[in-house]
Every structure is written in structure tokens, then in C-alpha cells.
Design a protein around this motif. Structure first.
Motif, short mmCIF file in Angstrom:
data_model
loop_
_atom_site.label_atom_id
_atom_site.label_comp_id
_atom_site.label_asym_id
_atom_site.label_seq_id
_atom_site.Cartn_x
_atom_site.Cartn_y
_atom_site.Cartn_z
N VAL A 1 0.82 -1.21 -0.20
CA VAL A 1 0.00 -0.06 -0.02
C VAL A 1 0.77 1.29 0.06
N LEU A 2 1.87 1.17 0.92
CA LEU A 2 2.78 2.35 0.79
C LEU A 2 3.58 2.58 -0.52
N ALA A 3 3.90 1.43 -1.24
CA ALA A 3 4.51 1.59 -2.46
C ALA A 3 3.36 2.34 -3.57
N VAL A 4 2.20 2.00 -3.57
CA VAL A 4 1.27 2.67 -4.39
C VAL A 4 1.29 4.21 -4.08
N LEU A 5 1.15 4.47 -2.71
CA LEU A 5 1.52 5.97 -2.33
C LEU A 5 2.54 6.74 -2.54
N VAL A 6 3.77 5.84 -2.71
CA VAL A 6 4.96 6.50 -3.13
C VAL A 6 5.06 6.80 -4.77
N GLY A 7 4.60 5.47 -5.30
CA GLY A 7 4.33 5.90 -6.79
C GLY A 7 3.44 7.05 -7.13
N ALA A 8 2.31 7.46 -6.74
CA ALA A 8 1.48 8.42 -6.93
C ALA A 8 2.02 9.59 -6.70
N LEU A 9 2.82 9.66 -5.33
CA LEU A 9 3.32 11.04 -5.15
C LEU A 9 4.58 11.31 -5.71
N ALA A 10 5.65 10.28 -6.18
CA ALA A 10 6.84 10.64 -6.57
C ALA A 10 7.34 9.73 -7.79
N GLY A 11 6.34 9.26 -8.21
CA GLY A 11 6.55 8.30 -9.60
C GLY A 11 6.77 9.29 -10.76
N PRO A 12 6.81 8.57 -12.13
CA PRO A 12 6.99 9.60 -13.31
C PRO A 12 5.96 10.33 -13.33
N GLU A 13 6.17 11.54 -13.85
CA GLU A 13 5.34 12.79 -14.10
C GLU A 13 4.41 12.62 -15.33
N TRP B 1 2.90 3.35 -12.20
CA TRP B 1 4.09 2.91 -11.52
C TRP B 1 4.06 2.36 -10.26
N GLY B 2 3.44 2.94 -9.14
CA GLY B 2 3.29 2.53 -7.69
C GLY B 2 2.44 1.24 -7.74
#
Length: 488
Positions: free
Chosen positions: A24-36, A438-439
Motif C-alpha cells: 500500500v505504501l508503494a502505491v502511495l509513493v508511486g502516486a506522489l513521486a513516480g513518473p510525471e 508505476w506505484g
């Protein structure tokens, strides 16, 4: 025995809980800091009405960041900028440069310096006796020379650039270009084939025929100088790149590599210009003030709807009025830019559109020139292939982390998942999707890492009876990951 089962169940439950939280944290990381995801910036500059029309035309197009636009008539120029850039910002214009080479060719023919039916080796004597030396200048200008799209050096550079986001033209000097031409094949039966190699040889021949120092000097002397196009420059080296040039962008929002290089300047390898400067160029075409306007006139038919003059292409478009309108155009693209220059000579109108991503800007030009309603093209399904590859590797890493009997196969799976994630970061569908994709793909790999940490303490490093296979797989995964990181 009963106590052992209970302990195992508790341990498994703990591993599953930790893996789920990490996913779950990985999905949040992707949404916030993944490819633009590429979006057209909210800033507007220049003429407000034009900016509104451009924004409406660009609305359905994914992958845009900045646009610099000019609408031109014989007596007026109206400009607008959308996003961080404006009409005074230098963009890489790519193959729109070929319109300069086209004009120089037509002008040189008027001056008597060359003839369209003249062989290339009559100007570039180094090519005497070679297949390339026997093609005519006119055939090159019609993309009918039989020459390949690129010379050998640039073709090799293009493969490396495609794999590693580099500059395909950096290693080709003018001397190397001519050396490549000595051994270049010529296929007389080849259908019309767009050739940067041919146009560059044509430009090099025009420089030689005029006695100019180089291609930039010839353009300054005959085009940009007389027309006051002071913002149009060429970068044979990195040091000549304008310091205020707009940065180009890859599909994932990262800065694109700059293109510079001497050899392919006549084809547009590294030309910088502004919407304002290209508006002057377009206006000079409409008024006939530009040198070599004969290049606009079609000299060969490509298909029922398309013909070509000297490099300039003539096509027809259906306007908002339902009528068919002929227009003359050339577009361009580099590692992180797209450009379009289109002329409706019958109506006395022209448009220039420059973008700082790899999203095509031709629909914006068509909407401005003919009122063609913008439409959202169906996304290319191939852009989702990296998503599938990365998701598969990520899920396999989780499966291996849960079931493997040694640390080495788990490490192999994690490295392969990392390769897929890097590949997705660099080649994903970021014109239409954001970092949440990506997340989602990251989630199984992150869970796999958590499971590996919790299980790994109780596992041997090398699996029994499969040591060679395990080490071999790990080496391959390391090499794949290194290549993906280098390519990024």
C-alpha cells in the motif's frame, strides 16, 4: 507439534501483514513521486485570444508541457505561449531546418551555383566514382535519391541513442559524413524515402558551391541575416547551445538529452529558433521575400493527396467548412521537442507551433489553420507493453520471495523486478497516465522485498543442486538492471 503449527501460522500472518502494508505504501509513493504525467502548463503569455484557441486545440493531446505558437499573415504576426515557455524562448526545431536547406537549394539554382539535375560528385568531388556521387541534387531534394535515411556513423549512433537516450548525431563531423557517403549504398528501386543523410549531403554541397565557411554561415548570409532572424542559431558543439534554450522532455517528464553536432546541421540535428523568428520565416514565404521560394512548388507526386517540392511537402486538409485546402508544410522532432510550420498560401496564412516534449503538435497547427476540430487519438497500445513487462517481473519477484528455498533466487527476482520498474519509468505511458501506475507495479516488488527480509534470515544463500543456475540468473539480472539504469 501443535505449538509448531501455531508458530508457523503466526509467522506467516505477520509476513503477510507486513507485505500488505508495504505494498500500500508503494502505491502511495508511486502516486506522489513516480513518473510525471505530461500536462500543458497553466501559464499563458502573448495574445490571450490565440492562447485560448491553442489551449482548446491542445486539450485532447496528451504529453504536452509548453507550446510556443505564431499565427502569420503577410502583414501581421500574432504569438502566444502556453506553459513555462513563450514565443521568445529558443526551442530545438529539428527538421523544420530542412526548409532552410530547401530555400538555399532553390536560391543556389537561381544564382547558377548548382542545377537540380547536377550530380552530387560535381560539387563534392570526393564522391567521384561512388554510387552516392551519381545521384542528382534534385532527387535528393525530393527524397528520391535511393540513399539510406542515415549514414553509417549516424545509424550506429541512432541505435545507441534509442537505447540510452543519447545524441545520435554527435559523432558525425562533416568529414565523417562525406566518408560515410563514399561507402553508402544507393538503391535505384527504392521508393521515396525520407533521408536525413541525403538532405545533409545536399546542404554540404550547397556550402561548397557557395564557397561558404560552413552551413550556419551560409544560412546567416542568405536567410537569417537578411530577414532579421537573430534568434535562430546552430549548435555544432554543446558550447553553442543557447543558455536560455527551453529544456526538452522525455515521456516521463525528465529532461531530454540535448542534440548537438556538426555533420547533420543541414538536416536539423541541432537548430534552435523561436516562434517569433520562424514567424518571420513563414511571413517571408507568404510575401515572396524569402530566398528560394521556388522550393515550395511541387515537383513530384508522392500519392494522390501529397506532393513534394524541394523538400517542402504539399498536402490537403479538410477544414471546418468541409472544403479541401492545400497547404505546404514541414515538421520536425529531436530527442525532446516537436515542431510544425504550415503555410496556407491560397488564404495567405501560416502557423508555427513548437513543443518541448515528444507529443506531436501537428493537430494544433491544423486546428489553427483550418479550424479542424481537435480529436483525441486512441492511445497506442504498445505504450502499455512496459507496464505488462514490469508487472509480470514484479509479481514473479513476490512469488519467488514467498516460495524460494534460498536467498540467491529471491535476490535474482528482486533485481529483475527492479529492471522492469526502471524500464517502465523510462518508457511508460506517461502522456496519459500518472505515477500511480508505476506505484501499482511497484507494490508487489516492494512486498517481495519485505518478505525477503523477513524470510531471508532462515534460508541458505545458495539453493542446493542449483548453484550454477542461480548465480547465472543473478548475473543476467544485474546486467539487465545496469543497462536499464544507463539507458535512463
Amino acid at each position: 507439534m501443535r505449538g509448531s503449527v501455531t508458530t508457523t501460522s503466526v509467522t506467516g500472518h505477520r509476513v503477510g501483514t507486513v507485505a500488505a502494508v508495504v505494498a500500500v505504501l508503494a502505491v502511495l509513493v508511486g502516486a506522489l513521486a513516480g513518473p510525471e504525467r505530461q500536462r500543458l502548463g497553466p501559464q499563458d503569455a502573448g495574445d490571450p485570444a490565440l492562447a485560448d484557441r491553442v489551449r482548446a486545440a491542445a486539450g485532447p493531446i496528451g504529453g504536452l508541457r509548453s507550446l510556443a505558437v505564431a499565427e502569420v499573415t503577410p502583414t501581421t504576426v500574432t504569438t502566444a505561449g502556453l506553459g513555462p515557455a513563450d514565443a521568445a524562448a529558443p526551442f530545438e526545431i529539428g527538421s523544420v531546418t530542412k526548409t532552410f536547406t530547401a530555400a538555399l537549394f532553390a536560391d543556389a539554382a537561381t544564382r547558377g551555383e548548382v542545377r537540380p539535375d547536377e550530380r552530387l560528385d560535381r560539387v563534392l568531388g570526393e564522391l567521384a566514382g561512388t554510387p552516392a556521387g551519381g545521384v542528382t541534387l534534385g532527387a535528393i531534394a525530393q527524397h528520391r535519391s535511393g540513399l539510406p535515411p542515415l549514414g553509417a556513423t549516424a545509424a550506429t549512433g541512432a541505435l545507441a541513442a534509442r537505447a540510452f537516450n543519447g545524441n545520435p548525431y554527435l559523432s558525425t563531423t562533416t568529414a565523417q559524413l562525406i566518408d560515410d557517403a563514399r561507402s553508402a549504398p544507393v538503391d535505384p528501386q527504392q521508393p521515396p524515402t525520407y533521408s536525413n543523410f541525403g538532405v545533409t549531403l545536399l546542404g554540404t554541397a550547397l556550402v561548397r558551391a557557395a564557397g561558404a565557411a560552413d552551413y550556419p554561415a551560409l544560412v546567416r548570409d542568405r536567410i537569417t541575416g537578411p530577414l532579421g532572424m537573430t534568434a535562430t542559431t546552430f549548435a555544432a558543439t554543446d558550447a553553442q547551445i543557447p543558455p536560455d534554450a527551453v529544456p526538452g522532455h522525455l515521456d516521463n517528464g525528465r529532461p531530454a538529452p540535448r542534440w548537438s553536432g556538426e555533420g547533420y546541421l543541414p538536416a536539423g540535428s541541432s537548430t534552435f529558433s523561436t516562434a517569433g523568428d520562424l514567424a518571420r520565416w513563414a511571413q517571408a514565404q507568404l510575401t515572396g521575400v524569402a530566398p528560394g521560394t521556388a522550393a515550395l512548388t511541387p515537383t513530384a507526386q508522392d500519392d494522390p493527396g501529397t506532393s513534394i517540392g524541394w523538400i517542402w511537402v504539399t498536402s490537403t486538409a479538410t477544414g471546418a467548412d468541409g472544403a479541401r485546402h492545400p497547404f505546404v508544410w514541414h515538421n520536425g522532432g529531436t530527442g525532446g521537442f516537436r515542431s510544425m510550420l504550415a503555410l496556407d498560401r491560397e488564404a495567405g496564412r501560416a502557423v508555427v507551433v513548437l513543443g518541448d516534449t515528444t507529443a506531436g503538435v501537428e493537430p494544433v497547427a491544423a486546428a489553427l489553420l483550418f479550424g479542424t476540430p481537435p480529436s483525441e487519438d486512441a492511445p497506442d497500445p504498445l505504450v502499455w507493453v512496459p507496464v505488462g513487462i514490469a508487472a509480470l517481473f514484479s509479481l514473479l519477484a513476490l512469488r519467488r520471495a514467498v516460495r524460494a528455498d534460498a536467498r540467491l533466487p529471491i535476490a535474482d527476482g528482486l533485481l529483475t523486478a527492479a529492471f522492469g520498474l526502471v524500464l517502465l519509468w523510462n518508457r511508460g505511458p506517461w502522456a496519459s497516465a500518472g505515477g500511480w501506475v508505476w506505484g501499482l507495479v511497484l507494490a508487489p516488488a516492494a512486498a517481495a522485498l519485505a518478505v525477503a527480509v523477513l524470510r531471508g534470515r532462515d534460508l541458505p544463500t545458495v539453493p542446493p543442486r542449483r548453484a550454477v543456475t542461480a548465480w547465472g540468473g543473478l548475473v543476467v539480472s544485474v546486467l539487465l538492471l545496469a543497462a536499464a539504469v544507463w539507458a535512463g
